[in-house]
Write a protein that holds these residues in place. Sequence first.
Motif, PDB file in Angstrom:
ATOM      1  N   THR A   1      49.605  41.331  39.651  1.00 59.28           N
ATOM      2  CA  THR A   1      49.627  40.446  38.486  1.00 59.28           C
ATOM      3  C   THR A   1      49.715  38.990  38.930  1.00 59.28           C
ATOM      4  O   THR A   1      48.985  38.126  38.422  1.00 59.28           O
ATOM      5  CB  THR A   1      50.821  40.789  37.575  1.00 59.28           C
ATOM      6  OG1 THR A   1      50.733  42.150  37.159  1.00 59.28           O
ATOM      7  CG2 THR A   1      50.845  39.889  36.345  1.00 59.28           C
ATOM      8  N   ALA A   2      50.610  38.730  39.879  1.00 60.02           N
ATOM      9  CA  ALA A   2      50.766  37.361  40.380  1.00 60.02           C
ATOM     10  C   ALA A   2      49.481  36.857  41.026  1.00 60.02           C
ATOM     11  O   ALA A   2      49.172  35.659  40.971  1.00 60.02           O
ATOM     12  CB  ALA A   2      51.921  37.308  41.381  1.00 60.02           C
ATOM     13  N   ALA A   3      48.712  37.775  41.618  1.00 56.48           N
ATOM     14  CA  ALA A   3      47.448  37.398  42.253  1.00 56.48           C
ATOM     15  C   ALA A   3      46.289  37.366  41.250  1.00 56.48           C
ATOM     16  O   ALA A   3      45.145  37.118  41.649  1.00 56.48           O
ATOM     17  CB  ALA A   3      47.127  38.374  43.379  1.00 56.48           C
ATOM     18  N   ARG A   4      46.573  37.644  39.973  1.00 53.54           N
ATOM     19  CA  ARG A   4      45.584  37.605  38.893  1.00 53.54           C
ATOM     20  C   ARG A   4      44.465  38.622  39.132  1.00 53.54           C
ATOM     21  O   ARG A   4      43.290  38.352  38.880  1.00 53.54           O
ATOM     22  CB  ARG A   4      44.981  36.203  38.742  1.00 53.54           C
ATOM     23  CG  ARG A   4      45.974  35.064  38.612  1.00 53.54           C
ATOM     24  CD  ARG A   4      46.750  35.118  37.317  1.00 53.54           C
ATOM     25  NE  ARG A   4      45.905  35.000  36.142  1.00 53.54           N
ATOM     26  CZ  ARG A   4      46.326  35.138  34.891  1.00 53.54           C
ATOM     27  NH1 ARG A   4      47.613  35.427  34.657  1.00 53.54           N
ATOM     28  NH2 ARG A   4      45.494  35.008  33.868  1.00 53.54           N
ATOM     29  N   ARG A   5      44.838  39.835  39.557  1.00 54.36           N
ATOM     30  CA  ARG A   5      43.861  40.867  39.822  1.00 54.36           C
ATOM     31  C   ARG A   5      43.827  41.893  38.694  1.00 54.36           C
ATOM     32  O   ARG A   5      44.863  42.239  38.104  1.00 54.36           O
ATOM     33  CB  ARG A   5      44.187  41.589  41.142  1.00 54.36           C
ATOM     34  CG  ARG A   5      44.207  40.699  42.368  1.00 54.36           C
ATOM     35  CD  ARG A   5      42.847  40.072  42.649  1.00 54.36           C
ATOM     36  NE  ARG A   5      41.810  41.073  42.838  1.00 54.36           N
ATOM     37  CZ  ARG A   5      41.534  41.661  44.007  1.00 54.36           C
ATOM     38  NH1 ARG A   5      42.249  41.342  45.082  1.00 54.36           N
ATOM     39  NH2 ARG A   5      40.566  42.542  44.093  1.00 54.36           N
TER      40      ARG A   5
ATOM     41  N   HIS B   1      51.695  42.635  32.773  1.00 53.33           N
ATOM     42  CA  HIS B   1      50.349  42.430  33.308  1.00 53.33           C
ATOM     43  C   HIS B   1      49.365  42.179  32.160  1.00 53.33           C
ATOM     44  O   HIS B   1      48.551  41.234  32.212  1.00 53.33           O
ATOM     45  CB  HIS B   1      49.938  43.663  34.120  1.00 53.33           C
ATOM     46  CG  HIS B   1      48.609  43.557  34.775  1.00 53.33           C
ATOM     47  ND1 HIS B   1      48.430  43.039  36.035  1.00 53.33           N
ATOM     48  CD2 HIS B   1      47.360  43.918  34.347  1.00 53.33           C
ATOM     49  CE1 HIS B   1      47.153  43.073  36.356  1.00 53.33           C
ATOM     50  NE2 HIS B   1      46.478  43.618  35.351  1.00 53.33           N
TER      51      HIS B   1
ATOM     52  N   GLN C   1      49.658  38.855  30.413  1.00 56.52           N
ATOM     53  CA  GLN C   1      49.047  37.755  31.153  1.00 56.52           C
ATOM     54  C   GLN C   1      47.548  37.671  30.910  1.00 56.52           C
ATOM     55  O   GLN C   1      46.865  36.804  31.463  1.00 56.52           O
ATOM     56  CB  GLN C   1      49.306  37.930  32.646  1.00 56.52           C
ATOM     57  CG  GLN C   1      50.751  37.753  33.068  1.00 56.52           C
ATOM     58  CD  GLN C   1      51.189  36.310  32.990  1.00 56.52           C
ATOM     59  OE1 GLN C   1      50.452  35.406  33.352  1.00 56.52           O
ATOM     60  NE2 GLN C   1      52.392  36.091  32.471  1.00 56.52           N
TER      61      GLN C   1
ATOM     62  N   LEU D   1      45.408  40.009  31.740  1.00 58.49           N
ATOM     63  CA  LEU D   1      44.710  40.623  32.860  1.00 58.49           C
ATOM     64  C   LEU D   1      44.290  42.048  32.530  1.00 58.49           C
ATOM     65  O   LEU D   1      45.028  42.780  31.863  1.00 58.49           O
ATOM     66  CB  LEU D   1      45.608  40.626  34.097  1.00 58.49           C
ATOM     67  CG  LEU D   1      46.021  39.235  34.603  1.00 58.49           C
ATOM     68  CD1 LEU D   1      47.106  39.355  35.664  1.00 58.49           C
ATOM     69  CD2 LEU D   1      44.810  38.496  35.152  1.00 58.49           C
TER      70      LEU D   1
END
Length: 383
Positions: free
Chosen positions: A82-86, A106, A109, A111
Motif C-alpha cells: 500500500t505504501a508503495a502504491r501497488r 488499501h 487509498q 488502490l
Amino acid sequence: MGEVKGRSQEPGVRSQEPEGRSLAGRAARNFEEGPRSVLCLDIGSGTQDVLLHIPGEQPENCPKFVLPSPARVVAERLAKLTAARRAVWLYGDNMGGGFFRTAKAHLEQGLPLAAHPEAAFSLGDNPDRVRDMGVDLIDVCPSGHVPLHLADFDPGFWRTFLAAAGLDYPDLVLAAAQDHGYHPDSSNRVGRFQLWRDVLLQAHGRPEALVFTDPPARFTRLHTLKSRIGAGLVADTGAAAVLGALHEPEVREHQRTEGVCVVNVGNSHILGFLLYQDQILGVYEQHSNRSREDVLADLDQFRQGQLPHQQVMDQYGHGCLTLDLPPAAGGFTPTYVLGPRRNLLRNTGAVFLAPGGDMMLAGCFGLLQGWKFSASQPLNCQD
C-alpha cells in the motif's frame, strides 16, 4: 470486526466420514505408535505459538517458537505494498482474516485490490459483500498486480524454517485456529458463539469435542487448515486454551472436587470457562479491548451463571452461556489465567499458569492434551 472467516467447500457438502469425528481412528493410532516428532501450532491473531514435541523428551528441552501470526505477516506485507502504491492480488487459502483492516486501508487509498474467489473468503463469507468493499474477484492475477499469498499453514515455510534450525520436518502436525464458521447472511459473532453452544449442549461440555480429525463442514477455516497439515488434528483455539489449562495437574485435580474458572486473555479475545469434573459448564467470550473493571464485573456475573448472553452481545462481544451450575461445584471462585494479555487480571487472586513451563505455549500443550483425552474417549460432535 475484521476477523471474518470464509469457507473451503460449498456449504452442505459433506465428506464420506461422519462429520465432527473427534480424535479416533488413524490420527489416534499414529500417536499410539509414537511419531518421532509432533509440530503443534496455536495460530492466534497476533502470534503463532509453536512447540516441536519430541516424545520422551523433557518439555523444557523441546524446541519452542513464538512467531508473528500468518495473518499479521500478510497484513505487514500488504501495508508495505500500500505504501508503495501497488495494486495487489490475493491468492491461496481461506485463512484468518486478521489483515481485514489493512485491506480496507488499501482500498481507502484508492488502490486496486483483487482476490482469487477462494482467498476472498478470508475477507468475508459473502462474495457480494466482499465485492461491495471494492475487491475484484478473479481467478488469475490481473496485469500490473502484485500477487500476495494467503495461508495459515505453508509446508514449504515450515520445512525451510525447521531446516534452518537444524530440525527435521515433523511426522505429525496438530494445529489450532479460531473459526467463526460459515455465515454469509449473519454476524460472525452470532455464528462463532453457536459453536460453543454445540460443545455445551450436544457434547456435554467436553472440551476435546472441538479437536478434530475431520471438522464439521461449517468449520471452514479448520477444513482448509486440515487439508494443509495432512493426517494431523485441528482444533479451535478456545478449546486448545482450556485443554492447555487442563494439561496442568493442579488444574486437572482441582476441578474434579471444586468448580474453577479458567480465563484466557488473548491478543484479540477474552475467553472464560467454568470447569467442573472434566466438563465445561459455562463459556464467556468477549474482545480484549474491554477495561479491567468491565471484565472483572463480567466474570463475577459469569461465575454465578447470571451473565446474560445479550448483555455481552450488546457490548460487541460474542456472548455467554452457562448450564445449570451444580451446588457441589461451589462458586467457581478459584481462577486460573492464561494468555499474552494476562496482566489485565494481575493482583486479583488468580493463579497465572504456564503449561509445560511456558504460558505462550498453553494452546500447544492443549492440543497434546486433547489428543490424549480423545484417543481414550472417542467423541462425535455433529453439525
